[in-house]
Design a protein around this motif. Structure first.
Motif, PDB file in Angstrom:
ATOM      1  N   MET A 156     -18.998 -24.217 -34.109  1.00  0.00           N
ATOM      2  CA  MET A 156     -19.931 -23.534 -33.087  1.00  0.00           C
ATOM      3  C   MET A 156     -21.430 -24.267 -33.252  1.00  0.00           C
ATOM      4  SD  MET A 156     -18.140 -21.943 -31.148  1.00  0.00           S
ATOM      5  CE  MET A 156     -16.855 -23.163 -31.482  1.00  0.00           C
ATOM      6  N   THR A 157     -21.735 -24.387 -34.422  1.00  0.00           N
ATOM      7  CA  THR A 157     -22.797 -25.008 -34.642  1.00  0.00           C
ATOM      8  C   THR A 157     -22.942 -26.277 -34.163  1.00  0.00           C
ATOM      9  OG1 THR A 157     -23.221 -23.900 -36.943  1.00  0.00           O
ATOM     10  CG2 THR A 157     -24.599 -25.975 -36.632  1.00  0.00           C
ATOM     11  N   GLN A 158     -21.812 -27.236 -34.338  1.00  0.00           N
ATOM     12  CA  GLN A 158     -21.835 -28.597 -33.637  1.00  0.00           C
ATOM     13  C   GLN A 158     -21.845 -28.477 -32.185  1.00  0.00           C
ATOM     14  OE1 GLN A 158     -21.541 -31.694 -35.131  1.00  0.00           O
ATOM     15  NE2 GLN A 158     -20.523 -31.328 -37.301  1.00  0.00           N
ATOM     16  N   VAL A 159     -21.202 -27.535 -31.536  1.00  0.00           N
ATOM     17  CA  VAL A 159     -21.250 -27.243 -30.289  1.00  0.00           C
ATOM     18  C   VAL A 159     -22.561 -27.071 -29.771  1.00  0.00           C
ATOM     19  CG1 VAL A 159     -20.414 -25.939 -28.242  1.00  0.00           C
ATOM     20  CG2 VAL A 159     -18.834 -26.368 -30.043  1.00  0.00           C
ATOM     21  N   VAL A 160     -23.254 -26.271 -30.403  1.00  0.00           N
ATOM     22  CA  VAL A 160     -24.875 -26.096 -30.063  1.00  0.00           C
ATOM     23  C   VAL A 160     -25.521 -27.108 -30.131  1.00  0.00           C
ATOM     24  CG1 VAL A 160     -26.905 -24.761 -30.798  1.00  0.00           C
ATOM     25  CG2 VAL A 160     -24.886 -23.414 -30.535  1.00  0.00           C
ATOM     26  N   VAL A 161     -25.205 -28.014 -31.256  1.00  0.00           N
ATOM     27  CA  VAL A 161     -26.412 -29.343 -31.491  1.00  0.00           C
ATOM     28  C   VAL A 161     -25.897 -30.153 -30.153  1.00  0.00           C
ATOM     29  CG1 VAL A 161     -26.261 -31.460 -32.868  1.00  0.00           C
ATOM     30  CG2 VAL A 161     -26.363 -29.077 -33.941  1.00  0.00           C
ATOM     31  N   VAL A 162     -24.867 -30.295 -29.965  1.00  0.00           N
ATOM     32  CA  VAL A 162     -24.380 -31.206 -28.637  1.00  0.00           C
ATOM     33  C   VAL A 162     -24.795 -30.840 -27.299  1.00  0.00           C
ATOM     34  CG1 VAL A 162     -22.527 -31.937 -27.400  1.00  0.00           C
ATOM     35  CG2 VAL A 162     -22.258 -32.107 -29.873  1.00  0.00           C
ATOM     36  N   ALA A 163     -24.875 -29.164 -27.345  1.00  0.00           N
ATOM     37  CA  ALA A 163     -25.331 -28.685 -26.178  1.00  0.00           C
ATOM     38  C   ALA A 163     -26.751 -28.916 -25.946  1.00  0.00           C
ATOM     39  CB  ALA A 163     -25.048 -27.114 -26.127  1.00  0.00           C
ATOM     40  N   LEU A 164     -27.823 -28.841 -27.130  1.00  0.00           N
ATOM     41  CA  LEU A 164     -28.946 -29.096 -27.055  1.00  0.00           C
ATOM     42  C   LEU A 164     -29.668 -30.282 -26.910  1.00  0.00           C
ATOM     43  CD1 LEU A 164     -30.064 -26.312 -29.675  1.00  0.00           C
ATOM     44  CD2 LEU A 164     -30.103 -26.239 -27.139  1.00  0.00           C
ATOM     45  N   ILE A 173     -28.583 -37.520 -33.035  1.00  0.00           N
ATOM     46  CA  ILE A 173     -27.813 -37.916 -34.376  1.00  0.00           C
ATOM     47  C   ILE A 173     -26.837 -39.070 -34.247  1.00  0.00           C
ATOM     48  CG2 ILE A 173     -26.020 -37.034 -36.285  1.00  0.00           C
ATOM     49  CD1 ILE A 173     -27.246 -34.344 -35.611  1.00  0.00           C
ATOM     50  N   ALA A 174     -26.279 -39.461 -33.059  1.00  0.00           N
ATOM     51  CA  ALA A 174     -25.234 -40.233 -32.755  1.00  0.00           C
ATOM     52  C   ALA A 174     -26.108 -41.641 -32.559  1.00  0.00           C
ATOM     53  CB  ALA A 174     -24.672 -40.110 -31.754  1.00  0.00           C
ATOM     54  N   ALA A 175     -27.407 -41.577 -32.065  1.00  0.00           N
ATOM     55  CA  ALA A 175     -28.072 -42.824 -31.825  1.00  0.00           C
ATOM     56  C   ALA A 175     -29.095 -43.177 -32.978  1.00  0.00           C
ATOM     57  CB  ALA A 175     -28.836 -42.664 -30.636  1.00  0.00           C
ATOM     58  N   SER A 176     -29.293 -42.247 -33.828  1.00  0.00           N
ATOM     59  CA  SER A 176     -30.067 -42.560 -35.111  1.00  0.00           C
ATOM     60  C   SER A 176     -29.484 -43.133 -36.111  1.00  0.00           C
ATOM     61  CB  SER A 176     -31.281 -41.246 -35.451  1.00  0.00           C
ATOM     62  OG  SER A 176     -31.864 -41.633 -36.458  1.00  0.00           O
ATOM     63  N   SER A 177     -29.579 -44.287 -36.514  1.00  0.00           N
ATOM     64  CA  SER A 177     -28.931 -44.664 -37.869  1.00  0.00           C
ATOM     65  C   SER A 177     -29.215 -43.784 -39.029  1.00  0.00           C
ATOM     66  CB  SER A 177     -29.254 -46.196 -38.241  1.00  0.00           C
ATOM     67  OG  SER A 177     -28.861 -46.903 -37.091  1.00  0.00           O
ATOM     68  N   LEU A 178     -30.457 -43.515 -39.248  1.00  0.00           N
ATOM     69  CA  LEU A 178     -31.090 -42.802 -40.583  1.00  0.00           C
ATOM     70  C   LEU A 178     -30.470 -41.250 -40.423  1.00  0.00           C
ATOM     71  CD1 LEU A 178     -32.510 -42.515 -42.997  1.00  0.00           C
ATOM     72  CD2 LEU A 178     -34.597 -42.081 -41.289  1.00  0.00           C
ATOM     73  N   ALA A 179     -30.532 -40.567 -39.410  1.00  0.00           N
ATOM     74  CA  ALA A 179     -30.214 -39.297 -39.069  1.00  0.00           C
ATOM     75  C   ALA A 179     -28.566 -39.216 -39.466  1.00  0.00           C
ATOM     76  CB  ALA A 179     -30.481 -38.754 -37.889  1.00  0.00           C
ATOM     77  N   PHE A 180     -27.955 -40.090 -38.932  1.00  0.00           N
ATOM     78  CA  PHE A 180     -26.527 -40.172 -38.969  1.00  0.00           C
ATOM     79  C   PHE A 180     -26.089 -40.336 -40.510  1.00  0.00           C
ATOM     80  CE2 PHE A 180     -22.224 -42.317 -38.878  1.00  0.00           C
ATOM     81  CZ  PHE A 180     -21.555 -41.578 -38.056  1.00  0.00           C
ATOM     82  N   PHE A 233     -17.590 -36.819 -32.131  1.00  0.00           N
ATOM     83  CA  PHE A 233     -16.054 -36.498 -31.437  1.00  0.00           C
ATOM     84  C   PHE A 233     -16.405 -35.633 -30.313  1.00  0.00           C
ATOM     85  CE2 PHE A 233     -12.479 -34.040 -30.615  1.00  0.00           C
ATOM     86  CZ  PHE A 233     -11.487 -35.018 -30.490  1.00  0.00           C
ATOM     87  N   LEU A 234     -17.343 -34.458 -30.385  1.00  0.00           N
ATOM     88  CA  LEU A 234     -17.434 -33.547 -29.384  1.00  0.00           C
ATOM     89  C   LEU A 234     -18.490 -34.098 -28.368  1.00  0.00           C
ATOM     90  CD1 LEU A 234     -18.620 -30.429 -31.255  1.00  0.00           C
ATOM     91  CD2 LEU A 234     -16.532 -30.684 -30.051  1.00  0.00           C
ATOM     92  N   LEU A 235     -19.199 -35.429 -28.695  1.00  0.00           N
ATOM     93  CA  LEU A 235     -19.986 -35.988 -27.791  1.00  0.00           C
ATOM     94  C   LEU A 235     -19.114 -37.013 -26.905  1.00  0.00           C
ATOM     95  CD1 LEU A 235     -23.132 -37.063 -29.782  1.00  0.00           C
ATOM     96  CD2 LEU A 235     -23.069 -35.685 -27.567  1.00  0.00           C
ATOM     97  N   ALA A 236     -17.925 -37.212 -27.471  1.00  0.00           N
ATOM     98  CA  ALA A 236     -17.265 -38.303 -26.757  1.00  0.00           C
ATOM     99  C   ALA A 236     -16.126 -37.569 -26.033  1.00  0.00           C
ATOM    100  CB  ALA A 236     -16.371 -38.998 -27.561  1.00  0.00           C
ATOM    101  N   VAL A 237     -16.000 -36.235 -26.088  1.00  0.00           N
ATOM    102  CA  VAL A 237     -14.816 -35.448 -25.436  1.00  0.00           C
ATOM    103  C   VAL A 237     -15.245 -34.517 -24.524  1.00  0.00           C
ATOM    104  CG1 VAL A 237     -12.900 -33.683 -25.930  1.00  0.00           C
ATOM    105  CG2 VAL A 237     -13.017 -35.686 -27.526  1.00  0.00           C
ATOM    106  N   VAL A 238     -16.341 -33.666 -24.816  1.00  0.00           N
ATOM    107  CA  VAL A 238     -16.970 -32.337 -24.104  1.00  0.00           C
ATOM    108  C   VAL A 238     -17.442 -33.006 -22.802  1.00  0.00           C
ATOM    109  CG1 VAL A 238     -18.526 -30.752 -24.184  1.00  0.00           C
ATOM    110  CG2 VAL A 238     -17.347 -31.056 -26.226  1.00  0.00           C
TER     111      VAL A 238
END
Length: 209
Positions: A51-59, A65-72, A130-135
């Motif tokens: 659910m934390t992941q879902v919230v992160v994606v929703a926000l 995270i997916a775009a930033s090499s350092l954060a990823f 994965f959530l960014l790709a599927v949701v």
């Protein structure tokens, strides 16, 4: 979210939950070490992490995270290190058959199991990507997104409760077969190795370009 779209996502969520990964290994490890009644609390933590992941994606933070090499990279290697740590702990777990253990030995608390489960899923950038790709495939951008994300989160939580519970129950039934320290030691090392193997797989996961 229309019923036909939800049914498609509902079917996809079962495949997502059943597919083996760090969550499945964690659930089976909890069932093996603590039995079903206590080990199932790991599943609640896994769902909280999801659910934390879902919230992160929703926000929209998931896209960052997916775009930033350092954060990823930071999140990925934190997840790798945590899974390796879990693997080492499992490898070195006591070889005493669980059917003979007593609660006087200081079992892991339910809160600690939930925290471990949360960490397994919450620090997994592969889950975010994965959530960014599927949701997005199931979202109607012309409709309010908050209710759609709530539906998606609830659906994933339900399927994970069932599947992770099944993994936990399957492993807990092995307790009846563990009669010697040698058998327990072998199974501990097998699960420890699985954690490390999942960590190595996560280490090879690269950000999409």
């Amino acid at each position: 979210m229309e019923l036909s779209v939800w049914l498609a996502f509902f079917a996809a969520s079962w495949a997502i939950s059943i597919s083996p990964g760090a969550g499945a290994v964690a659930a089976m490890s909890a069932g093996l070490n603590h039995g079903f009644a206590r080990g199932y609390f790991m599943s609640f933590g896994l769902i909280a992490g999801l659910m934390t992941q879902v919230v992160v994606v929703a926000l929209g933070l998931g896209a960052l995270i997916a775009a930033s090499s350092l954060a990823f990279a930071l999140i990925k290697w934190l997840g790798v290190a945590y899974l390796v740590w879990l693997g080492v702990r499992q490898w070195r777990a006591p070889a005493t058959p669980l059917v003979t253990r007593s609660d006087a030995g200081g079992p892991v608390s339910r809160r600690a199991l939930m925290l471990r489960g949360w960490m397994v899923n919450a620090v997994n950038p592969k889950g975010t990507v994965f959530l960014l790709a599927v949701v997005p495939q199931f979202l109607d951008l012309a409709q309010p997104l908050a209710s759609q994300y709530l539906t998606i989160g609830a659906t994933l939580a339900f399927t994970d409760l069932v599947i992770m519970g099944a993994y936990t129950a399957l492993a807990s039934r092995l307790l009846r077969l563990l009669r010697t320290p040698g058998q327990m030691r072998a199974l501990n090392r097998a699960f420890g190795s699985l954690f490390v193997a999942v960590a190595l797989l996560l280490a090879t996961f690269k950000r999409a370009t």
